[in-house]
Design a protein around this motif. Structure first.
Motif, PDB file in Angstrom:
ATOM      1  N   ILE A   1      -3.832  34.416 -54.345  1.00 54.32           N
ATOM      2  CA  ILE A   1      -3.068  33.214 -54.689  1.00 54.32           C
ATOM      3  C   ILE A   1      -4.048  32.052 -54.791  1.00 54.32           C
ATOM      4  O   ILE A   1      -4.920  31.880 -53.928  1.00 54.32           O
ATOM      5  CB  ILE A   1      -1.994  32.917 -53.627  1.00 54.32           C
ATOM      6  N   ILE A   2      -3.907  31.269 -55.858  1.00 56.20           N
ATOM      7  CA  ILE A   2      -4.774  30.104 -56.081  1.00 56.20           C
ATOM      8  C   ILE A   2      -4.153  28.893 -55.396  1.00 56.20           C
ATOM      9  O   ILE A   2      -2.978  28.583 -55.597  1.00 56.20           O
ATOM     10  CB  ILE A   2      -4.927  29.820 -57.584  1.00 56.20           C
ATOM     11  N   CYS A   3      -4.956  28.210 -54.595  1.00 61.57           N
ATOM     12  CA  CYS A   3      -4.498  27.006 -53.898  1.00 61.57           C
ATOM     13  C   CYS A   3      -5.489  25.869 -54.137  1.00 61.57           C
ATOM     14  O   CYS A   3      -6.601  26.077 -54.627  1.00 61.57           O
ATOM     15  CB  CYS A   3      -4.378  27.247 -52.394  1.00 61.57           C
ATOM     16  N   GLN A   4      -5.081  24.682 -53.764  1.00 60.47           N
ATOM     17  CA  GLN A   4      -5.992  23.542 -53.813  1.00 60.47           C
ATOM     18  C   GLN A   4      -7.144  23.787 -52.849  1.00 60.47           C
ATOM     19  O   GLN A   4      -7.006  24.507 -51.863  1.00 60.47           O
ATOM     20  CB  GLN A   4      -5.238  22.268 -53.441  1.00 60.47           C
ATOM     21  N   PRO A   5      -8.328  23.199 -53.129  1.00 65.72           N
ATOM     22  CA  PRO A   5      -9.492  23.464 -52.274  1.00 65.72           C
ATOM     23  C   PRO A   5      -9.236  23.051 -50.823  1.00 65.72           C
ATOM     24  O   PRO A   5      -8.517  22.088 -50.570  1.00 65.72           O
ATOM     25  CB  PRO A   5     -10.612  22.635 -52.903  1.00 65.72           C
ATOM     26  N   PRO A   6      -9.805  23.792 -49.869  1.00 67.90           N
ATOM     27  CA  PRO A   6      -9.560  23.523 -48.450  1.00 67.90           C
ATOM     28  C   PRO A   6     -10.466  22.418 -47.925  1.00 67.90           C
ATOM     29  O   PRO A   6     -11.435  22.017 -48.575  1.00 67.90           O
ATOM     30  CB  PRO A   6      -9.927  24.848 -47.794  1.00 67.90           C
ATOM     31  N   LEU A   7     -10.118  21.957 -46.738  1.00 63.66           N
ATOM     32  CA  LEU A   7     -11.041  21.105 -46.010  1.00 63.66           C
ATOM     33  C   LEU A   7     -12.199  21.973 -45.548  1.00 63.66           C
ATOM     34  O   LEU A   7     -12.085  23.190 -45.435  1.00 63.66           O
ATOM     35  CB  LEU A   7     -10.344  20.469 -44.806  1.00 63.66           C
ATOM     36  N   SER A   8     -13.342  21.354 -45.299  1.00 60.63           N
ATOM     37  CA  SER A   8     -14.517  22.107 -44.895  1.00 60.63           C
ATOM     38  C   SER A   8     -14.229  22.884 -43.611  1.00 60.63           C
ATOM     39  O   SER A   8     -13.816  22.319 -42.610  1.00 60.63           O
ATOM     40  CB  SER A   8     -15.691  21.150 -44.671  1.00 60.63           C
ATOM     41  N   SER A   9     -14.393  24.206 -43.678  1.00 64.38           N
ATOM     42  CA  SER A   9     -14.098  25.055 -42.531  1.00 64.38           C
ATOM     43  C   SER A   9     -14.671  26.430 -42.772  1.00 64.38           C
ATOM     44  O   SER A   9     -14.907  26.831 -43.909  1.00 64.38           O
ATOM     45  CB  SER A   9     -12.590  25.154 -42.306  1.00 64.38           C
ATOM     46  N   SER A  10     -14.880  27.171 -41.705  1.00 68.18           N
ATOM     47  CA  SER A  10     -15.329  28.553 -41.838  1.00 68.18           C
ATOM     48  C   SER A  10     -14.146  29.508 -41.763  1.00 68.18           C
ATOM     49  O   SER A  10     -14.299  30.701 -41.994  1.00 68.18           O
ATOM     50  CB  SER A  10     -16.324  28.892 -40.722  1.00 68.18           C
ATOM     51  N   VAL A  11     -12.943  28.977 -41.436  1.00 69.55           N
ATOM     52  CA  VAL A  11     -11.739  29.782 -41.335  1.00 69.55           C
ATOM     53  C   VAL A  11     -10.626  29.095 -42.107  1.00 69.55           C
ATOM     54  O   VAL A  11     -10.448  27.884 -42.017  1.00 69.55           O
ATOM     55  CB  VAL A  11     -11.310  29.975 -39.860  1.00 69.55           C
ATOM     56  N   VAL A  12      -9.866  29.865 -42.876  1.00 71.54           N
ATOM     57  CA  VAL A  12      -8.705  29.359 -43.594  1.00 71.54           C
ATOM     58  C   VAL A  12      -7.464  29.821 -42.842  1.00 71.54           C
ATOM     59  O   VAL A  12      -7.264  31.020 -42.649  1.00 71.54           O
ATOM     60  CB  VAL A  12      -8.668  29.888 -45.041  1.00 71.54           C
ATOM     61  N   SER A  13      -6.639  28.887 -42.412  1.00 74.63           N
ATOM     62  CA  SER A  13      -5.460  29.218 -41.605  1.00 74.63           C
ATOM     63  C   SER A  13      -4.236  29.408 -42.479  1.00 74.63           C
ATOM     64  O   SER A  13      -3.856  28.512 -43.236  1.00 74.63           O
ATOM     65  CB  SER A  13      -5.194  28.118 -40.571  1.00 74.63           C
ATOM     66  N   SER A  14      -3.623  30.574 -42.360  1.00 74.75           N
ATOM     67  CA  SER A  14      -2.400  30.876 -43.091  1.00 74.75           C
ATOM     68  C   SER A  14      -1.310  29.875 -42.725  1.00 74.75           C
ATOM     69  O   SER A  14      -1.135  29.523 -41.556  1.00 74.75           O
ATOM     70  CB  SER A  14      -1.930  32.296 -42.738  1.00 74.75           C
ATOM     71  N   GLY A  15      -0.578  29.400 -43.724  1.00 74.76           N
ATOM     72  CA  GLY A  15       0.494  28.452 -43.484  1.00 74.76           C
ATOM     73  C   GLY A  15       0.035  27.023 -43.373  1.00 74.76           C
ATOM     74  O   GLY A  15       0.869  26.110 -43.245  1.00 74.76           O
ATOM     75  N   GLU A  16      -1.272  26.787 -43.465  1.00 76.24           N
ATOM     76  CA  GLU A  16      -1.802  25.422 -43.432  1.00 76.24           C
ATOM     77  C   GLU A  16      -2.549  25.107 -44.731  1.00 76.24           C
ATOM     78  O   GLU A  16      -2.236  24.135 -45.417  1.00 76.24           O
ATOM     79  CB  GLU A  16      -2.726  25.241 -42.224  1.00 76.24           C
ATOM     80  N   ALA A  17      -3.496  25.961 -45.081  1.00 75.15           N
ATOM     81  CA  ALA A  17      -4.274  25.742 -46.306  1.00 75.15           C
ATOM     82  C   ALA A  17      -3.533  26.215 -47.549  1.00 75.15           C
ATOM     83  O   ALA A  17      -3.927  25.886 -48.665  1.00 75.15           O
ATOM     84  CB  ALA A  17      -5.615  26.464 -46.203  1.00 75.15           C
ATOM     85  N   ASP A  18      -2.454  26.995 -47.352  1.00 72.77           N
ATOM     86  CA  ASP A  18      -1.762  27.601 -48.490  1.00 72.77           C
ATOM     87  C   ASP A  18      -0.252  27.348 -48.445  1.00 72.77           C
ATOM     88  O   ASP A  18       0.555  28.223 -48.734  1.00 72.77           O
ATOM     89  CB  ASP A  18      -2.048  29.101 -48.543  1.00 72.77           C
ATOM     90  N   THR A  19       0.129  26.129 -48.073  1.00 72.07           N
ATOM     91  CA  THR A  19       1.534  25.746 -48.087  1.00 72.07           C
ATOM     92  C   THR A  19       2.034  25.682 -49.532  1.00 72.07           C
ATOM     93  O   THR A  19       1.236  25.597 -50.469  1.00 72.07           O
ATOM     94  CB  THR A  19       1.712  24.377 -47.416  1.00 72.07           C
ATOM     95  N   PRO A  20       3.352  25.715 -49.737  1.00 64.86           N
ATOM     96  CA  PRO A  20       3.884  25.717 -51.113  1.00 64.86           C
ATOM     97  C   PRO A  20       3.353  24.602 -51.995  1.00 64.86           C
ATOM     98  O   PRO A  20       3.061  24.833 -53.179  1.00 64.86           O
ATOM     99  CB  PRO A  20       5.394  25.593 -50.896  1.00 64.86           C
ATOM    100  N   GLU A  21       3.199  23.401 -51.442  1.00 64.42           N
ATOM    101  CA  GLU A  21       2.719  22.285 -52.265  1.00 64.42           C
ATOM    102  C   GLU A  21       1.245  22.409 -52.631  1.00 64.42           C
ATOM    103  O   GLU A  21       0.755  21.709 -53.532  1.00 64.42           O
ATOM    104  CB  GLU A  21       2.977  20.951 -51.573  1.00 64.42           C
ATOM    105  N   ARG A  22       0.530  23.309 -51.973  1.00 62.62           N
ATOM    106  CA  ARG A  22      -0.881  23.519 -52.284  1.00 62.62           C
ATOM    107  C   ARG A  22      -1.108  24.727 -53.195  1.00 62.62           C
ATOM    108  O   ARG A  22      -2.206  24.927 -53.686  1.00 62.62           O
ATOM    109  CB  ARG A  22      -1.683  23.707 -50.986  1.00 62.62           C
ATOM    110  N   MET A  23      -0.059  25.503 -53.427  1.00 65.64           N
ATOM    111  CA  MET A  23      -0.172  26.701 -54.270  1.00 65.64           C
ATOM    112  C   MET A  23      -0.160  26.322 -55.744  1.00 65.64           C
ATOM    113  O   MET A  23       0.602  25.450 -56.166  1.00 65.64           O
ATOM    114  CB  MET A  23       0.965  27.672 -53.953  1.00 65.64           C
ATOM    115  N   ILE A  24      -0.998  26.984 -56.529  1.00 64.03           N
ATOM    116  CA  ILE A  24      -1.183  26.632 -57.941  1.00 64.03           C
ATOM    117  C   ILE A  24      -0.885  27.799 -58.879  1.00 64.03           C
ATOM    118  O   ILE A  24      -0.371  27.606 -59.981  1.00 64.03           O
ATOM    119  CB  ILE A  24      -2.630  26.140 -58.175  1.00 64.03           C
TER     120      ILE A  24
END
Length: 236
Positions: free
Chosen positions: A67-90
């Protein structure tokens, strides 16, 4: 595929995350759009069928989906439900694997090579025409190249093939009238092959994946851990 179950890919333009249960409502809403149905040659599904599809795609050994989402904040871990919320999905980007068969060869149960078909959907109209598709496909191709052996081994494990087949080439099948998508893939080095087929599609192929990655890996490309811990705490 299970390969990317805990993997995310980040660039300066986008974040790619595995297709998860909590993405389905938004994905289902996208697929109700007749224009998207036409562009993806898809039939509308019920929500229940969409959930079943998500589960089957996760377990499928011949389909790799992000799933394509808006770019994340700088991090080594992507948290489900935070970086890929509906409004961030593309949108989404996919790889489908097929046995490669030469025209003069008989089909066999033990293919030596596979062909990978790549497609991309930018569902959010506001995100189109900004070069995002080119960046996403570029990142996806880089991921495929870096994990090609693992991808082919997972494919082979499901079909009891040994040794695992090689990846002969990548291709995209695009409607003749979809000039923007054709231009996108051509800008990434895909070349037209053959004539328009019965379904009105052009086939574009990329044979030198390694050469592509050496020259065109997107800016900021990095692979991150996709964590579901926050979703578990929320009862997702």
């Amino acid at each position: 595929m299970k390969l990317n179950e805990h993997a995310a890919v980040s660039t300066t333009s986008a974040l790619l995350v595995p297709y998860d249960h909590h993405h389905v409502l938004t994905y289902h809403a996208w697929m109700q759009d007749p224009a998207i149905q036409e562009a993806t040659a898809s039939e509308p599904l019920t929500l229940e069928e969409e959930y079943e599809n998500q589960e089957s795609w996760r377990l499928s050994h011949d389909k790799l989906t992000f799933i394509i989402c808006q770019p994340p904040l700088s991090s080594s871990v992507v948290s489900s439900g935070e970086a890929d919320t509906p409004e961030r999905m593309i949108g989404d980007v996919n790889l489908f694997l097929y046995p490669h068969e030469e025209e003069d060869e008989e089909p066999t149960a033990q293919p030596k090579f596979c062909v990978g078909e790549v497609d991309i959907m930018i569902a959010d109209p506001a995100q189109r025409g900004k070069g995002l598709g080119r960046a996403v496909v570029g990142a996806f191709l880089a991921y495929i190249e870096k994990h090609e052996q693992e991808i082919m081994e997972e494919y082979a494990s499901d079909k009891d093939i040994s040794p695992a087949p090689g990846l002969k080439m990548l291709m995209a099948k695009i409607s003749e009238g979809n000039t923007k998508s054709i231009a996108l893939f051509e800008s990434l080095g895909f070349e037209k092959e053959g004539e328009v087929n019965y379904f009105g599609e052009l086939k574009l192929v990329l044979r030198d994946l390694k050469g592509f990655v050496e020259k065109r890996t997107p800016e900021g490309y990095k692979e991150l851990v996709y964590s579901r811990e926050s979703s578990s705490r929320l009862g997702a």
